[in-house]
Design a protein around this motif. Structure first.
Motif, PDB file in Angstrom:
ATOM      1  N   TYR A 186      -4.183  -0.582  -4.471  1.00 49.48           N
ATOM      2  CA  TYR A 186      -3.078  -1.222  -3.781  1.00 49.48           C
ATOM      3  C   TYR A 186      -2.647  -2.420  -4.621  1.00 49.48           C
ATOM      4  CZ  TYR A 186      -6.679  -4.475  -2.129  1.00 49.48           C
ATOM      5  OH  TYR A 186      -7.703  -5.386  -2.066  1.00 49.48           O
ATOM      6  N   THR A 197       0.845  -1.197   0.000  1.00 51.89           N
ATOM      7  CA  THR A 197       0.000   0.000   0.000  1.00 51.89           C
ATOM      8  C   THR A 197       0.879   1.245   0.000  1.00 51.89           C
ATOM      9  OG1 THR A 197      -0.118  -0.020   2.419  1.00 51.89           O
ATOM     10  CG2 THR A 197      -1.923  -1.113   1.224  1.00 51.89           C
ATOM     11  N   LYS A 206      -8.201   4.490  -4.666  1.00 50.85           N
ATOM     12  CA  LYS A 206      -8.355   3.395  -3.691  1.00 50.85           C
ATOM     13  C   LYS A 206      -7.616   2.137  -4.143  1.00 50.85           C
ATOM     14  CE  LYS A 206     -13.055   4.896  -2.669  1.00 50.85           C
ATOM     15  NZ  LYS A 206     -14.450   4.472  -2.660  1.00 50.85           N
ATOM     16  N   LEU A 256      -7.635   1.150   5.233  1.00 49.66           N
ATOM     17  CA  LEU A 256      -6.560   0.266   5.674  1.00 49.66           C
ATOM     18  C   LEU A 256      -7.148  -0.986   6.308  1.00 49.66           C
ATOM     19  CD1 LEU A 256      -3.577  -0.376   6.256  1.00 49.66           C
ATOM     20  CD2 LEU A 256      -3.787   1.027   8.330  1.00 49.66           C
ATOM     21  N   HIS A 278       3.203  -6.833   5.098  1.00 45.52           N
ATOM     22  CA  HIS A 278       2.503  -5.663   4.575  1.00 45.52           C
ATOM     23  C   HIS A 278       3.526  -4.534   4.492  1.00 45.52           C
ATOM     24  CE1 HIS A 278      -1.081  -2.630   5.067  1.00 45.52           C
ATOM     25  NE2 HIS A 278      -0.251  -2.282   4.103  1.00 45.52           N
ATOM     26  N   ASN A 334       4.303  -0.560   3.245  1.00 47.72           N
ATOM     27  CA  ASN A 334       3.659   0.710   2.898  1.00 47.72           C
ATOM     28  C   ASN A 334       4.729   1.701   2.470  1.00 47.72           C
ATOM     29  OD1 ASN A 334       2.746   3.620   3.818  1.00 47.72           O
ATOM     30  ND2 ASN A 334       0.930   2.458   3.258  1.00 47.72           N
ATOM     31  N   ILE A 394      -1.927   6.308   2.124  1.00 45.91           N
ATOM     32  CA  ILE A 394      -3.194   6.050   2.822  1.00 45.91           C
ATOM     33  C   ILE A 394      -3.800   7.361   3.326  1.00 45.91           C
ATOM     34  CG2 ILE A 394      -4.208   4.919   4.849  1.00 45.91           C
ATOM     35  CD1 ILE A 394      -2.153   2.643   4.373  1.00 45.91           C
ATOM     36  N   LEU A 409      -4.070   4.381  -1.749  1.00 47.43           N
ATOM     37  CA  LEU A 409      -5.254   3.824  -1.085  1.00 47.43           C
ATOM     38  C   LEU A 409      -6.139   4.932  -0.523  1.00 47.43           C
ATOM     39  CD1 LEU A 409      -6.627   1.171  -0.277  1.00 47.43           C
ATOM     40  CD2 LEU A 409      -5.326   1.240   1.864  1.00 47.43           C
ATOM     41  N   VAL A 415      -8.667  -3.322   3.614  1.00 50.40           N
ATOM     42  CA  VAL A 415      -7.670  -4.046   2.820  1.00 50.40           C
ATOM     43  C   VAL A 415      -7.018  -5.154   3.648  1.00 50.40           C
ATOM     44  CG1 VAL A 415      -5.418  -3.817   1.697  1.00 50.40           C
ATOM     45  CG2 VAL A 415      -7.215  -2.175   1.210  1.00 50.40           C
TER      46      VAL A 415
END
Length: 146
Positions: free
Chosen positions: A133, A6, A131, A16, A29, A31, A9, A126, A19
């Motif tokens: 990812y 991602t 929106k 978040l 994960h 970011n 955000i 995101l 997802v």
């Protein structure tokens, strides 16, 4: 190895959460900055992240070099590499760190370029109207939107 990727955000914890809930089978994960949430909020999601240009009070690094299951990843937001004006500096930094996967954000635009030696990925944003990812699954990259 499966990665949830991602970026940008921009404080939207509801997206978040959504997802993370959809992809419970990930290994990591990542970011690429501009999460714009308090660490107390995002630490519960176990996210590996970097600082973006809007993460004003963040103590996260501006970039990370990760070795996850043999995949060497250069993770950055991209504002310090001026990615809105080209990817040359981003690529140079990735090559210096001998990375084979480069993940960046900042532009809010999905981007994927696969070369034999390096893959360059921007999952999009995101937190804005896109929106978007991405999921990296054993070398295959798929973009998603909420």
């Amino acid at each position: 190895m499966k990665l949830l990727i991602t970026s940008d955000i921009h404080g939207n914890e509801e997206r978040l959460k959504e997802v993370v809930k959809k992809h419970k089978d990930i290994d990591y994960h990542l970011n690429a900055g501009d999460i714009c949430l308090d660490p107390i909020v995002y630490e519960k999601y176990h996210i590996i992240l970097v600082k973006g240009n809007n993460d004003f009070f963040s103590s996260e690094p501006l970039f990370r070099v990760l070795d996850l299951n043999g995949v060497k990843i250069y993770l950055t937001h991209g504002h310090k590499e001026h990615v809105k004006y080209g990817l040359d500096k981003l690529l140079l930094n990735a090559q210096i760190h001998e990375s084979n996967l480069v993940i960046f954000g900042h532009t809010h635009q999905k981007y994927l370029k696969i070369d034999p030696q390096i893959t360059i990925l921007n999952p999009g944003a995101l937190g804005d109207y896109h929106k978007s990812y991405a999921i990296y699954d054993e070398g295959q990259i798929t973009f998603y939107t909420l």
